[in-house]
Motif scaffolding. Structure first.
Motif, PDB file in Angstrom:
ATOM      1  N   GLN A   9      24.316  16.000  18.901  1.00  0.00           N
ATOM      2  CA  GLN A   9      23.130  16.703  18.559  1.00  0.00           C
ATOM      3  C   GLN A   9      21.905  16.149  19.573  1.00  0.00           C
ATOM      4  N   GLU A  38      18.132  18.248   6.710  1.00  0.00           N
ATOM      5  CA  GLU A  38      19.047  18.694   7.704  1.00  0.00           C
ATOM      6  C   GLU A  38      20.365  19.394   7.099  1.00  0.00           C
ATOM      7  N   LEU A  40      14.712  14.699  17.246  1.00  0.00           N
ATOM      8  CA  LEU A  40      15.432  13.448  17.966  1.00  0.00           C
ATOM      9  C   LEU A  40      14.911  13.362  19.458  1.00  0.00           C
ATOM     10  N   GLU A  75      27.569  13.948  15.153  1.00  0.00           N
ATOM     11  CA  GLU A  75      26.194  13.601  15.507  1.00  0.00           C
ATOM     12  C   GLU A  75      25.845  13.092  16.927  1.00  0.00           C
ATOM     13  N   TYR A 124      17.137  19.624  15.313  1.00  0.00           N
ATOM     14  CA  TYR A 124      17.307  18.297  15.644  1.00  0.00           C
ATOM     15  C   TYR A 124      16.306  18.097  16.834  1.00  0.00           C
TER      16      TYR A 124
END
Length: 718
Positions: free
Chosen positions: A287, A412, A321, A284, A318
């Motif tokens: 990402q 996801e 984000l 994570e 992603y």
């Protein structure tokens, strides 16, 4: 045997030592009494005691006997007697210290034969660190000599030294020299240098070595010949493995892999970018950074298609984000990805459609203008002739109209199960092969055919290899095969469920990259079927064939028509090195090319799209007089859902606007298809730029006198 070793005559002793080597190689336990006698023989030779002149070769006492004696000693696990061991190391020290390079080639060959056998014996006996350091220093000197055979042996023996404890730090002192040999003109030396760097890499020097490998990859792209396909693939694989094993931090790993794909996209196997997706998904903390780097690479005017795949997948998962900063909004990300769509092949279009669906899902609250744009694209591809793209477009359009339910359906991807990297496993498998085994395999392949057949070996449950988000096709009466693109959604009894796209664990069958996408079927390469020798074209040419080679390629009368414009495909391939040359409902012919001066190397990809074999396959090259061509044997039968790779060598003898013609035919059911296809071995492919600065050019230009100082001629290429 022990009595024979007491013989004073060196001729008899040499024959006896040959017998001993054969015996101890089978069972050393019965010949321990011979070990001290071998050491005494070495002492006699090293000190040049009582050696007749006729057994001295360029001042070296019987080098053949010395080599055989040291080889016999290597079959014994150890030397237990301290006096014998001390005497042996004194002899070895004398050999190590007394070998110098001279101008006489024969003497050099003999002395180096003795020296390298002594080095092998030192490693076998696990000598003291001081002597091991001396051996490494000698090998470091050999790496720098002009004689390529000595450089090769130096690198090979230094690689063996890595197995000895406590010498890795000493070998690291020669890291710069070893990296320099990666640019050696001899590909065998470059391979040994790559093996050595791969073996000596650890946490302390991984960053430097990997960055050097990336630079060398670019050097190969600019300067080395077409014989370096496999070398560049191996370099890419090992750089990716080292980046993963010894990454000081996650962001550095992402930087290295994306640089590798950017600089050597043609030689980055699917396994590498599959592993990138898996690595990013499972970490994570990586990402957001990976999404930012993928966005930056998409800003480049021209990027490799593999980079488009990686960037599109990462941003699809992603991009949310990144926030909504200027230049990073969902609409801007969609626009920059969509700019690449006209330049990519069919399998990549499938990934881009999945990315568009993901961007829609992450855009909350919905952006109506963006939604309209993406829906319009889905509607456009609802009538696409490719069944995989058509089904994705239809189903993504229907799913995207479900509102909030889309968040659950396109959530996801979950983390992949922890397992050994497929890249590391592939490297370990390749390291298990010795040079002799590799040579035997190569000879066996050359005795049959150069064509490589990749067959469909997927499990019966339809498990798919590629970590892409897509749709598993539901078998219908209009579809004769299943997609091998990655899956994220699966239809089962009318319901939709999220599935985890596992990257395939087996080795990638096509290290050169795949032109055919859905035809790149998982599994090891099969054996190339025997083909009719009459099909292959040898070194052909001549005026009798020019008329056919120059004739326009007309539409063939057949019930099976090509997909798309053959002429457009040919013209597109005249400006790039890879793409599809011909396609119909049964077969797809792709090309990947590499050019160096007046030499060209094609790989023809013949892909059977059906679940039944294509038979009576024939291929013949008809070149004009200015081209010489050599096509490998083409299998007469292409198995169901298999891909055949056929190398084609082209040599340009003089400038010409004419092109060679590929005459290709096959039979499927009752249909016989015959096509004539122009090959994109055209003049511009053989041109190479010459970089000249203004300071160099204008003085020469001004030194010219007399007309004409300028001359212009316009010619039509096609």
């Amino acid at each position: 045997m022990a009595q024979l070793l007491d013989e004073r005559d060196l001729g008899v002793l040499t024959s006896s030592m040959s017998l001993l080597v054969a015996l101890v190689s089978n069972n050393h336990e019965a010949y321990w009494s011979c070990l001290p006698k071998c050491v005494k023989t070495l002492e006699r030779l090293a000190r040049n005691q009582d050696i007749p002149q006729e057994y001295t070769y360029y001042g070296i006492p019987s080098p053949w006997l010395q080599v055989k004696t040291m080889r016999a000693l290597q079959y014994f696990p150890t030397v237990e007697d301290p006096n014998t061991r001390r005497s042996l190391f004194e002899v070895l020290q004398r050999i190590l210290m007394g070998t110098d390079d001279v101008k006489n080639v024969n003497k050099n060959n003999a002395s180096h034969a003795v020296l390298f056998e002594a080095l092998a014996l030192v490693m076998h006996l696990d000598a003291e660190k001081e002597m091991m350091s001396q051996c490494v220093a000698l090998l470091g000197k050999f790496i720098a000599v002009r004689e390529p055979n000595i450089r090769y042996l130096g690198l090979e023996n230094m690689t063996r030294m890595l197995m000895v404890t406590d010498v890795e730090d000493i070998i690291k002192r020669y890291q710069a020299q070893i990296i320099a040999t990666l640019k050696d003109p001899d590909i065998s030396i470059r391979r040994r240098a790559l093996d050595l760097l791969y073996g000596m890499c650890d946490v302390s020097n991984a960053k430097d070595i990997v960055e050097e490998l990336l630079q060398v990859q670019m050097t190969y792209k600019l300067y080395l010949s077409t014989a370096d396909f496999a070398m560049r693939e191996e370099l890419s694989l090992k750089a990716a493995i080292l980046a993963e094993k010894f990454a000081p931090d996650l962001s550095w790993y992402a930087d290295v892999i994306l640089q590798l794909i950017d600089k050597a996209g043609d030689f980055v196997s699917d396994d590498i970018w599959f592993r990138v997706v898996q690595f990013v998904t499972n970490n994570e903390d990586l990402q957001l950074y990976a999404a930012m780097k993928a966005r930056e690479y998409l800003d480049k005017h021209a990027i490799h298609e593999t980079m488009v795949k990686v960037s599109a997948y990462i941003l699809g998962e992603y991009s949310h984000l990144l926030g909504r900063r200027p230049g990073w909004s969902p609409r801007e990300i969609f626009n920059i990805i969509h700019e690449k769509l006209p330049t990519v092949s069919t399998p990549t279009i499938s990934i881009l459609l999945s990315t568009y669906a993901k961007i829609l899902m992450h855009t909350q609250p919905p952006d109506e203008e963006l939604q309209k744009q993406i829906w319009e694209i889905f509607r456009k591809y609802e009538s696409c002739i490719d069944a995989e793209i058509q089904q994705r477009a239809v189903e993504y359009l229907a799913l995207s109209m479900k509102g909030a339910a889309l968040m659950d359906i396109l959530a996801e991807m979950p983390k992949f199960p922890e397992r050994q990297s497929s890249l590391i496993r592939k490297a370990e498998d390749s390291e298990a092969d010795t040079a002799e085994q590799s040579a035997i395999k190569l000879r066996a392949q050359q005795q049959t055919s150069n064509a490589l057949v990749l067959t469909d070996q997927r499990p019966a449950n339809g498990t798919q290899p590629a970590p892409q988000l897509g749709l598993v096709k539901v078998p219908t009466t209009t579809s004769t095969d299943e997609s091998t693109s990655g899956q994220g959604l699966a239809h089962e009894n009318g319901t939709v469920a999220v599935v985890d796209p596992q990257p395939h664990s087996g080795p990638s069958p096509d290290l050169l990259g795949d032109l055919l996408g859905p035809l790149a079927i998982e599994g090891p390469p099969g054996t190339a079927p025997q083909s009719d020798p009459s099909v292959a074209s040898g070194l052909e040419g001549g005026p009798n064939q020019d008329a056919l080679a120059l004739a326009p390629v007309e539409d063939q009368t057949s019930t099976i028509q090509p997909i798309g414009d053959i002429g457009e495909k040919f013209r597109a391939l005249c400006l790039k090195d890879s793409g599809v040359l011909y396609e119909d409902v049964n077969i797809q012919i792709g090309i990947k090319a590499d050019w160096r001066g007046h030499h060209g190397r094609f790989i023809l990809f013949l892909g059977n799209k059906n679940t039944a074999p294509l038979v009576s396959v024939q291929a013949l090259i008809l070149p004009p007089s200015h081209l010489k061509t050599q096509l490998s044997l083409v299998p007469e039968t292409i198995p169901p859902r298999a891909q055949v790779q056929c190398p084609l060598e082209v040599v340009n003898l003089q400038p010409s606007r004419d092109s060679a013609v590929l005459v290709f035919s096959y039979k499927f059911g009752t249909n016989v298809v015959n096509v004539k296809l122009r090959l994109p071995a055209v003049l511009n492919m053989f041109l190479q730029p010459i970089i000249v600065s203004p300071e160099e050019f204008f003085p020469q230009w001004r030194s010219l006198s007399g007309p004409p100082l300028k001359l212009q001629e316009v010619v039509c290429a096609f």
